[in-house]
Structure formats: C-alpha cells, structure tokens
Design an enzyme around this catalytic site. Sequence first.
Site, short mmCIF file in Angstrom:
data_model
loop_
_atom_site.label_atom_id
_atom_site.label_comp_id
_atom_site.label_asym_id
_atom_site.label_seq_id
_atom_site.Cartn_x
_atom_site.Cartn_y
_atom_site.Cartn_z
N HIS A 1 8.12 3.41 9.23
CA HIS A 1 7.85 2.57 10.41
C HIS A 1 6.59 3.08 11.09
CE1 HIS A 1 8.86 -0.05 13.78
NE2 HIS A 1 8.57 0.96 14.59
N GLU B 1 0.90 7.21 6.92
CA GLU B 1 2.06 6.70 6.19
C GLU B 1 1.95 7.08 4.72
OE1 GLU B 1 3.18 2.58 6.86
OE2 GLU B 1 1.98 2.57 8.69
N ASP C 1 15.60 0.21 12.81
CA ASP C 1 14.70 1.31 13.18
C ASP C 1 15.40 2.39 14.01
OD1 ASP C 1 12.60 0.02 11.87
OD2 ASP C 1 12.00 -1.08 13.67
N SER D 1 0.83 -1.21 0.00
CA SER D 1 0.00 0.00 0.00
C SER D 1 0.86 1.26 0.00
CB SER D 1 -0.97 0.00 1.18
OG SER D 1 -0.30 0.16 2.41
N ARG E 1 22.15 -14.27 4.77
CA ARG E 1 21.70 -12.90 4.50
C ARG E 1 22.67 -12.17 3.58
NH1 ARG E 1 20.54 -9.00 8.91
NH2 ARG E 1 22.21 -9.98 10.09
N GLU F 1 21.64 -0.52 12.50
CA GLU F 1 20.77 -0.82 13.64
C GLU F 1 19.31 -0.69 13.20
OE1 GLU F 1 24.69 0.36 14.53
OE2 GLU F 1 23.10 1.64 13.73
N MET G 1 10.10 -7.06 4.75
CA MET G 1 10.21 -7.75 6.03
C MET G 1 11.47 -8.60 6.13
SD MET G 1 7.62 -6.45 7.38
CE MET G 1 7.55 -7.35 8.92
#
Length: 222
Positions: free
Chosen positions: A115, A180, A151, A19, A71, A149, A96
């Site tokens: 966020h 948002e 957020d 969205s 990762r 780090e 995510m």
Amino acid sequence: MPTPSSPLRIAVLVSGSGSNLQALIDGCASGLIPGQIVLVLSNNPEAFGIERAKRHQIPTEVVNHRLYANRAAFDQELTRLLEQYEAQLVCLAGFMRVLTAEFTQHFAGRLLNIHPALLPAFPGLHVQQQAIDAGVRFSGATVHFVVPEVDAGPIVVQAVVPVLADDTADSLAARILRQEHRIYPLAVRWFAQGRLSLTGKRVQLRDAQEEREAALIHPSGE
C-alpha cells in the site's frame, strides 16, 4: 511453508501495469527471493502485468470480475485457481478488487499486499493526495498481511519518504513507488525464509537489524 529443496510457490494478483510484479519477478530471478512465481492472475484482460508475465514464461490466468454475479462467486474462482497452482503465498500487486472475508480468511497468514502510504494512516484510494492535503512531512509504503478489513492487516515492513513542498500526487507517488519495489521483494524473501511470525496484530522478523536511535527529520531548517 517451503523446504530448502522446494522454492516457495508464489502467485501474484494484478489489475494494471504490474511494476511491483516486475520487482518480484526480478527478485526471484536474482536469487534475492528463494521462490518461483507460478501464476500471475488478473481481473483485467488488458492488464499490462499479464504481458510482463508472458515475457518471463510465467503462467497467467484472467478472471474478469464483470462476468461474475457477485464478489463471492468471483473470489471462489480466484481460490480455485490459486489452489490449482498450489500457491503457498499470494501477493496482491495493484489488485484493484476488494476481497471477501471468506477469501482473506482462507489465505490468512499467506496473503500479502503493498500500500502506498504509512498505514494505518491513509488507507484506501488517492492516498498521496491525502498525505499532501493533511500536511504530513513523511509518507511511504507498507507491506502488510491482508485481513478482511481493507488496509488494516499486520505490518511486515515500511519505507519512508519525505513529502516535499512542491510535491504533487504524481511526484510523491513516483518517489513512493521506487521504495515499493525495494520492500516488497524483501517481505517475500523473509516469508520464504520462514523468518516472519505473526502474533495478533504484530509481525516479528527473526534476526532483524534495528537501530534504536534511528530518526528522520524533515524539513531541515539548518
């Protein structure tokens, strides 16, 4: 940075419905954002955000994280594609996956995230329920530059909403999401216009309009 004759080349990373991606697509289409989304990239082959991009003839790529040993290998493939599409700004929009320090440092100063809380309060997941459980009177949304780090990056813009007495995590999330969709296109617009400067943890917006006496009070007992 883009030039007046060269719109900002934007890549958007999504994992779900997209969205916020749609808000950025609409911002580019309306002229609010002087830029072009050149790539929508997802780690989830089933993400509806991929369908949104296809509806607007935006190139898409899927990098399924389950197919990578670690990762670092996953992030290396993301980096390869983003460089291939010559992305000047990378926007995380419900992506995510936790990104490696190498990735965030490679795109330092041109990697944004949104966020659903007023950072630095309530980083991580399930933040709406965290806000309700903590009894705060306000929550909201934050657009920030991404650092290694989670957020914790420099804040570009925030929107504030009240936390109501009968709120559930879902109702609060819906109220925050509407904001948002307002502030993410604004942050990207300012980046494209070259109006953002970053010094340490602080982001300055050139020609910002600020109200020194502005205040919100909630709840009102009168």
